[in-house]
Scaffold this active site. Structure first.
Site, PDB file in Angstrom:
ATOM      1  N   ALA A  95       1.513 -12.222  -9.822  1.00  0.00           N
ATOM      2  CA  ALA A  95       1.383 -13.665  -9.608  1.00  0.00           C
ATOM      3  C   ALA A  95       2.747 -14.326  -9.499  1.00  0.00           C
ATOM      4  O   ALA A  95       2.953 -15.442  -9.962  1.00  0.00           O
ATOM      5  CB  ALA A  95       0.588 -14.275 -10.762  1.00  0.00           C
ATOM      6  N   ARG A 144       2.547 -20.895   2.181  1.00  0.00           N
ATOM      7  CA  ARG A 144       1.565 -21.453   3.124  1.00  0.00           C
ATOM      8  C   ARG A 144       0.571 -22.416   2.474  1.00  0.00           C
ATOM      9  O   ARG A 144      -0.195 -23.083   3.163  1.00  0.00           O
ATOM     10  CB  ARG A 144       0.817 -20.321   3.838  1.00  0.00           C
ATOM     11  N   GLY A 165       9.190  -7.303  -3.842  1.00  0.00           N
ATOM     12  CA  GLY A 165       8.099  -6.451  -3.385  1.00  0.00           C
ATOM     13  C   GLY A 165       7.128  -6.103  -4.510  1.00  0.00           C
ATOM     14  O   GLY A 165       7.433  -6.262  -5.691  1.00  0.00           O
ATOM     15  N   THR A 166       5.958  -5.624  -4.102  1.00  0.00           N
ATOM     16  CA  THR A 166       4.890  -5.368  -5.082  1.00  0.00           C
ATOM     17  C   THR A 166       5.244  -4.239  -6.047  1.00  0.00           C
ATOM     18  O   THR A 166       4.855  -4.279  -7.216  1.00  0.00           O
ATOM     19  CB  THR A 166       3.573  -5.053  -4.354  1.00  0.00           C
ATOM     20  N   GLY A 202      -1.915  -3.497   4.942  1.00  0.00           N
ATOM     21  CA  GLY A 202      -1.543  -2.087   4.883  1.00  0.00           C
ATOM     22  C   GLY A 202      -2.762  -1.241   5.229  1.00  0.00           C
ATOM     23  O   GLY A 202      -3.895  -1.608   4.932  1.00  0.00           O
ATOM     24  N   ASN A 238      -5.754  -1.904   2.888  1.00  0.00           N
ATOM     25  CA  ASN A 238      -5.435  -1.932   1.465  1.00  0.00           C
ATOM     26  C   ASN A 238      -5.718  -3.324   0.899  1.00  0.00           C
ATOM     27  O   ASN A 238      -5.178  -4.321   1.382  1.00  0.00           O
ATOM     28  CB  ASN A 238      -3.947  -1.591   1.292  1.00  0.00           C
TER      29      ASN A 238
HETATM   30  C1  UD1 Z   1       0.193  -6.380   0.221  1.00  0.00           C
HETATM   31  C2  UD1 Z   1       0.161  -4.885   0.405  1.00  0.00           C
HETATM   32  C3  UD1 Z   1      -0.711  -4.544   1.620  1.00  0.00           C
HETATM   33  C4  UD1 Z   1      -2.099  -5.123   1.445  1.00  0.00           C
HETATM   34  C5  UD1 Z   1      -2.004  -6.623   1.148  1.00  0.00           C
HETATM   35  C6  UD1 Z   1      -3.360  -7.158   0.775  1.00  0.00           C
HETATM   36  C7  UD1 Z   1       2.266  -3.928  -0.379  1.00  0.00           C
HETATM   37  C8  UD1 Z   1       3.602  -3.437   0.019  1.00  0.00           C
HETATM   38  N1  UD1 Z   1       1.492  -4.383   0.616  1.00  0.00           N
HETATM   39  O1  UD1 Z   1       0.862  -6.910   1.350  1.00  0.00           O
HETATM   40  O2  UD1 Z   1      -0.800  -3.163   1.784  1.00  0.00           O
HETATM   41  O3  UD1 Z   1      -2.881  -4.901   2.581  1.00  0.00           O
HETATM   42  O4  UD1 Z   1      -1.123  -6.879   0.051  1.00  0.00           O
HETATM   43  O5  UD1 Z   1      -3.286  -8.540   0.673  1.00  0.00           O
HETATM   44  O6  UD1 Z   1       1.925  -3.893  -1.532  1.00  0.00           O
HETATM   45  N2  UD1 Z   1       3.956 -10.323  -5.358  1.00  0.00           N
HETATM   46  C9  UD1 Z   1       4.753 -10.481  -6.464  1.00  0.00           C
HETATM   47  N3  UD1 Z   1       6.055 -10.117  -6.385  1.00  0.00           N
HETATM   48  C10 UD1 Z   1       6.593  -9.600  -5.265  1.00  0.00           C
HETATM   49  C11 UD1 Z   1       5.775  -9.448  -4.136  1.00  0.00           C
HETATM   50  C12 UD1 Z   1       4.447  -9.805  -4.217  1.00  0.00           C
HETATM   51  O7  UD1 Z   1       4.304 -10.944  -7.499  1.00  0.00           O
HETATM   52  O8  UD1 Z   1       7.797  -9.300  -5.297  1.00  0.00           O
HETATM   53  C13 UD1 Z   1       2.549 -10.727  -5.427  1.00  0.00           C
HETATM   54  C14 UD1 Z   1       2.248 -11.892  -4.509  1.00  0.00           C
HETATM   55  O9  UD1 Z   1       2.373 -13.123  -5.211  1.00  0.00           O
HETATM   56  C15 UD1 Z   1       0.826 -11.629  -4.095  1.00  0.00           C
HETATM   57  C16 UD1 Z   1       0.724 -10.104  -4.143  1.00  0.00           C
HETATM   58  O10 UD1 Z   1       1.764  -9.671  -4.968  1.00  0.00           O
HETATM   59  O11 UD1 Z   1      -0.110 -12.157  -5.005  1.00  0.00           O
HETATM   60  C17 UD1 Z   1       0.812  -9.482  -2.756  1.00  0.00           C
HETATM   61  O12 UD1 Z   1       2.030  -9.805  -2.190  1.00  0.00           O
HETATM   62  P1  UD1 Z   1       2.165 -10.157  -0.654  1.00  0.00           P
HETATM   63  O13 UD1 Z   1       3.571 -10.468  -0.378  1.00  0.00           O
HETATM   64  O14 UD1 Z   1       1.140 -11.135  -0.267  1.00  0.00           O
HETATM   65  O15 UD1 Z   1       1.834  -8.725  -0.032  1.00  0.00           O
HETATM   66  P2  UD1 Z   1       1.434  -8.424   1.443  1.00  0.00           P
HETATM   67  O16 UD1 Z   1       2.650  -8.340   2.255  1.00  0.00           O
HETATM   68  O17 UD1 Z   1       0.375  -9.331   1.879  1.00  0.00           O
END
Ligand code: UD1
Ligand code: CA
Length: 450
Positions: free
Chosen positions: A9, A15, A80-81, A141, A170
Site C-alpha cells: 500500500a 491516477r 517495485g513490488t 504481467g 498476474n
Molecule cells: C503488478 C505486477 C503485475 C500484475 C499487476 C496486477 C509486478 C512487477 N507486477 O504490476 O504482474 O499483473 O500488478 O495489478 O509485481 N507497490 C508498492 N511499492 C512499490 C511498488 C508497488 O507498495 O514499490 C504497490 C502499489 O501501491 C500497488 C501494488 O503494489 O498497490 C502494485 O503495484 P503497481 O505499480 O500497480 O504494479 P503493476 O505495474 O500494475
C-alpha cells in the site's frame, strides 16, 4: 499452516487525482485497504504487515482502526513490488509459515481464493500465484505455463510478442513460505524495462532452484485493481451487486435491488423487507422481519425484529430500536434507545435519549439535547405519552405513564403518572382580528396616495 499477510500500500495512486492515498478511498463504507485487512482476518493470519509509503501517517491510522494488531512498515522509495515486500522482512523474522502478498488496491480477493492457494501449497508447490483470464490483457504481467505448471511471470513491458498473446494474467497475489520468499527476494535484480525490483521474478528464481510453482485462477472481477475514480465506481457497483445478491439469498426482499446501498458490514436478517432507495452506512444490523421503508438513511443502528422504519427516516449511530418499535417519516434518531413497541412516527428529533416500552412520541417532538457545549440525556418512561410538538429540554425525565400536553416546553422532570402542561395559555379577544386588519388596510392605502 500458519499464515501471514503482507499488504502492499505504498504507491501514490497518481491516477486517482487525490490528496487522499489511493488505498484509503472508501469502498462500501470502508477504505479499500480495510477490505484486504478483512481478508487477512478471515484466513486467521497470525500477522498482518502493511507496507506504507505515500501518506503513511494516514494509512497507519486507517489500518489500526480496522486491525489494531496490524504492523506498518515503511517503504520510502517505491522501487517495485519485490522491494516493497522486502520491507516486511524484519517484521516477519522468526515467523515460520506461509506469506500471502495482497495489494491494498485490490479489494475483492476472498478468503476462499486464498484457501485454494493454500491447497496448492499443501499439494507441493513452493510458490503459488493467483491469475485471472482476460481476453485482451494490456499491462498485466503474464503467467507462463509450461507442462501444466507455472514457469515464470513476465511483465508486459518485458514480454516477447509471443508472450504478449498469453491471456492468463498476474493478479499480484502470491504465496510462498517465509524463508524461501525472502531468500528469493534477495536474488531479484532491477535489470528490466522498468528498472524496478519485480516480486514476480520469484517464480523463475524458484524454478531455477528446481522448485515447483503453481497458478490458481480467479475471475477478472475478483482480481480487479482500482487505479482511478472510474474504476472505483465500477468496484463500488460490483460490491453492491454482490451485497444485494447475498441479502436476497439470505432471505431479504429488496423491492428494487439497484436502489439499495449496503456497507461492508451490513447484516440483514430473514424476511426483512427493504423498499426502494435505502442507504445503509457502516455498523447496521437489521433483524428478522423488520421493514425498512423507502428513502431511509441508516448508519450505526440496531434494528430489532418486527420494527418498521421510514419512509424517510434517518437513523444515526447509536440508534437502538427494540422489537416492534416504529420510527416514521422525517424522524431522526441518534444515540437513543427506543423501547419495545414504542412509536416515534412523525417529524421528530430524538437524540441522547431512552424511550420506554410502548411510549408514544407525538409529532414534532424534539429532544433539546445540546446546550452549545454539552450533550444531555432525556429519559421517557414506559407507556408515556408525549404530546405533539413537545420540547424536552435535557437533562430531563418524563416518568412511566406520564403525559405532556402538546406544545409543552418541558424543563423539569415529570413524575410517573403525572400530566405536565408547559405552554402559554390561550386568550381569545372578541373581534380584535377584524379591527387589526382594517387598521393595516388603511395604513397601506395611505402609503399609496403619497
Ligand atoms: C503488478 C505486477 C503485475 C500484475 C499487476 C496486477 C509486478 C512487477 N507486477 O504490476 O504482474 O499483473 O500488478 O495489478 O509485481 N507497490 C508498492 N511499492 C512499490 C511498488 C508497488 O507498495 O514499490 C504497490 C502499489 O501501491 C500497488 C501494488 O503494489 O498497490 C502494485 O503495484 P503497481 O505499480 O500497480 O504494479 P503493476 O505495474 O500494475
Ligand atoms: Ca496496478
Amino acid at each position: 499452516m500458519t499464515k501471514a499477510v503482507v499488504i502492499l500500500a505504498a504507491g501514490k495512486g497518481t491516477r486517482m487525482q487525490s490528496d487522499l492515498p489511493k488505498v484509503l478511498h472508501p469502498l462500501a463504507g470502508a477504505p479499500m485497504l480495510a477490505h484486504s485487512i478483512f481478508c487477512a482476518q478471515a484466513i486467521n493470519a497470525q500477522k498482518t504487515i502493511i507496507v506504507a509509503g505515500h501518506g503513511s501517517d494516514q494509512v497507519t491510522a486507517a489500518a489500526k482502526k480496522y486491525d489494531e494488531d496490524a504492523q506498518i512498515v515503511l517503504q520510502t522509495a517505491q522501487n517495485g513490488t519485490g522491494h516493497a515486500v522486502d520491507q516486511a522482512r524484519d517484521a516477519l523474522s522468526g515467523f515460520d509459515g506461509d506469506v500471502y502478498v495482497l495489494y491494498g488496491d485490490t479489494p475483492f480477493i476472498t478468503p476462499e481464493i486464498l484457501d485454494q492457494m493454500a491447497q496448492k501449497r499443501t499439494d507441493g508447490a513452493s510458490v503459488v500465484v493467483l491469475g485471472f483470464d482476460v481476453p485482451a490483457p494490456s499491462n498485466y504481467g503474464r503467467l507462463v505455463i509450461k507442462d501444466g505448471a507455472l514457469d515464470a511471470i513476465v511483465e508486459a513491458k518485458d514480454a516477447t510478442p509471443e508472450q504478449q498473446e498469453i491471456r492468463l494474467c498476474n493478479s499480484g497475489v502470491i504465496c510462498a513460505p517465509r524463508d524461501l520468499l525472502f531468500d528469493l527476494i534477495s536474488e531479484i535484480t532491477n535489470d528490466n524495462a522498468s528498472g524496478e525490483y519485480y516480486l514476480t521474478d520469484v517464480v523463475s528464481l524458484a524454478r531455477a532452484r528446481g522448485l515447483s510453482c503453481a497458478a490458481v485462477e480467479c475471475t477478472a472481477q475478483d482480481a480487479m485493481g482500482v487505479n482511478s475514480r472510474r474504476e472505483l465506481a465500477i468496484a463500488e457497483a460490483h460490491f453492491q451487486d454482490k451485497a444485494r445478491a447475498s441479502a436476497m439469498d439470505n432471505g431479504a426482499t429488496l423491492l428494487d435491488p439497484k436502489t439499495v446501498w449496503f456497507s461492508y458490514d451490513t447484516h440483514v436478517g430473514r424476511d426483512v423487507v427493504i423498499e426502494q432507495n435505502v442507504v445503509f452506512g457502516p455498523g447496521v444490523t437489521v433483524e428478522t422481519d423488520a421493514h425498512i421503508r423507502a428513502f431511509s438513511h441508516i448508519e450505526g443502528a440496531h434494528i430489532s425484529q418486527h420494527v418498521v422504519v421510514g419512509p424517510y427516516a434517518r437513523l444515526r449511530p447509536g440508534a437502538e430500536l427494540a422489537d416492534g418499535a416504529r420510527v416514521g417519516n422525517f424522524v431522526e434518531i441518534k444515540n437513543a434507545a427506543i423501547g419495545e413497541g414504542a412509536k416515534v412516527n412523525h417529524l421528530s428529533y430524538i437524540g441522547d435519549a431512552s424511550i420506554g416500552d410502548a411510549a408514544n412520541i407525538g409529532a414534532g417532538t424534539i429532544t433539546c439535547n445540546y446546550d452549545g457545549y454539552f450533550k444531555h440525556h432525556t429519559e421517557i418512561g414506559a407507556r408515556a405519552f408525549i404530546g405533539s410538538n413537545t420540547m424536552l429540554v435535557a437533562p430531563v425525565r418524563v416518568g412511566d405513564d406520564a403525559l405532556t400536553g402538546s406544545g409543552s416546553v418541558i424543563t423539569r422532570d415529570v413524575a410517573d403518572g403525572d400530566l405536565a402542561l408547559a405552554r402559554a395559555t390561550q386568550a381569545n379577544k372578541t373581534g380584535l382580528a377584524l379591527k387589526l386588519m382594517s387598521k393595516l388596510k388603511a395604513a397601506k392605502a395611505a402609503l399609496k396616495k403619497d
